[in-house]
Design a protein around this motif. Sequence first.
Motif, PDB file in Angstrom:
ATOM      1  N   LEU A  13      88.379  49.236  51.012  1.00 18.79           N
ATOM      2  CA  LEU A  13      89.487  48.857  51.866  1.00 18.79           C
ATOM      3  C   LEU A  13      90.718  49.728  51.626  1.00 18.79           C
ATOM      4  CD1 LEU A  13      89.293  44.966  51.500  1.00 18.79           C
ATOM      5  CD2 LEU A  13      88.620  46.314  53.491  1.00 18.79           C
ATOM      6  N   PRO A  14      91.506  49.969  52.669  1.00 17.39           N
ATOM      7  CA  PRO A  14      92.814  50.605  52.473  1.00 17.39           C
ATOM      8  C   PRO A  14      93.754  49.630  51.769  1.00 17.39           C
ATOM      9  CG  PRO A  14      92.546  49.922  54.750  1.00 17.39           C
ATOM     10  CD  PRO A  14      91.232  49.673  54.082  1.00 17.39           C
ATOM     11  N   ARG A  15      94.942  50.104  51.438  1.00 20.18           N
ATOM     12  CA  ARG A  15      95.900  49.267  50.722  1.00 20.18           C
ATOM     13  C   ARG A  15      96.266  48.061  51.575  1.00 20.18           C
ATOM     14  NH1 ARG A  15     101.578  49.352  49.113  1.00 20.18           N
ATOM     15  NH2 ARG A  15     101.717  48.752  46.921  1.00 20.18           N
ATOM     16  N   GLY A  16      96.231  46.865  50.967  1.00 19.01           N
ATOM     17  CA  GLY A  16      96.453  45.640  51.722  1.00 19.01           C
ATOM     18  C   GLY A  16      97.503  44.749  51.118  1.00 19.01           C
ATOM     19  N   LEU A  17      97.923  43.764  51.912  1.00 17.11           N
ATOM     20  CA  LEU A  17      98.955  42.807  51.509  1.00 17.11           C
ATOM     21  C   LEU A  17      98.611  41.437  52.052  1.00 17.11           C
ATOM     22  CD1 LEU A  17     101.867  42.636  50.169  1.00 17.11           C
ATOM     23  CD2 LEU A  17     102.751  42.777  52.520  1.00 17.11           C
ATOM     24  N   GLY A  18      98.476  40.479  51.162  1.00 18.51           N
ATOM     25  CA  GLY A  18      98.327  39.101  51.588  1.00 18.51           C
ATOM     26  C   GLY A  18      99.698  38.459  51.719  1.00 18.51           C
ATOM     27  N   ILE A  19      99.993  37.957  52.905  1.00 19.24           N
ATOM     28  CA  ILE A  19     101.274  37.292  53.153  1.00 19.24           C
ATOM     29  C   ILE A  19     101.064  35.804  52.878  1.00 19.24           C
ATOM     30  CG2 ILE A  19     103.064  36.787  54.857  1.00 19.24           C
ATOM     31  CD1 ILE A  19     102.189  39.394  56.305  1.00 19.24           C
ATOM     32  N   ILE A  20     101.642  35.311  51.791  1.00 20.48           N
ATOM     33  CA  ILE A  20     101.418  33.937  51.351  1.00 20.48           C
ATOM     34  C   ILE A  20     102.632  33.089  51.726  1.00 20.48           C
ATOM     35  CG2 ILE A  20     100.677  32.469  49.451  1.00 20.48           C
ATOM     36  CD1 ILE A  20      98.834  34.878  49.860  1.00 20.48           C
ATOM     37  N   ALA A  21     102.538  32.401  52.848  1.00 23.20           N
ATOM     38  CA  ALA A  21     103.579  31.453  53.246  1.00 23.20           C
ATOM     39  C   ALA A  21     103.233  30.117  52.590  1.00 23.20           C
ATOM     40  CB  ALA A  21     103.639  31.331  54.766  1.00 23.20           C
ATOM     41  N   THR A  22     103.979  29.748  51.572  1.00 25.53           N
ATOM     42  CA  THR A  22     103.539  28.653  50.696  1.00 25.53           C
ATOM     43  C   THR A  22     103.513  27.289  51.372  1.00 25.53           C
ATOM     44  OG1 THR A  22     105.779  28.286  49.838  1.00 25.53           O
ATOM     45  CG2 THR A  22     104.395  29.887  48.673  1.00 25.53           C
TER      46      THR A  22
END
Length: 250
Positions: free
Chosen positions: A190-199
Amino acid sequence: MTHVFVHGNPEVDAIWGPLVAALTARGIADIVLLSPPGFGSPAPDGWDASMESYANWLITEVEKLEAPVHLVGHDWGAGHVLGLLARRPDLVATWATDIVGLIHPDYTWHDAAQAWQTPDVGEQVIDAMVSMTIDERTAAFAGLGLPDDILGKVAAGLNAEMGRCILGLYRDATQPAAAQLGERLVNVDLPRGLGIIATADSYVPAELCTAATSTLGAGELRLEGLGHWWMVEDPDQAAVGLINFWQEST
């Protein structure tokens, strides 16, 4: 580099408006908003609304752009982004999505999704939604927390075609389908990723999102106290987090 945003269900691309404004104010240009078939754009004849069909649709749309792109997904838009990554990671410079916990093996679909996935019950629920007037639908959606201008556009966008696509997509994604997508992604470079964690997102538990993000080797943008529509609740915080991620990836 192009920044591509994909929304989910039962939405239209107006949900990105506040975030696009915040990004533009900070110098981010080349923003493209893609509306999945049935969710703000027409569905082709014979469209089956399957996970694979949406992933292939997104691949085709990104191929039209100057790849690789920065790809951002929300709600089922996140699912489509992950579906693309399982097939064509070469099209993506970076990816960022919320609800990554969707692909966690312990994820259980929320109540509305389970209703849509149930034969006859799903049709009854969708028929009730579609048969409402726009004013009635706006009132019913008022608890979502969207501002009036965006809420009105979302309510107006829900029609019989969207309803058919909701049923097709959610039924195709009945577990273990989403978890199997996660298993495929683990084996992809995978390319560089970001999980957006809206709590405070009530649809997918934050702890599952954190675990799935880690499994995919992605970074994390934690939005404390924000809910499912984080891009509307605090667009400035989201914009800063995305820009920092993109800059760190260059």
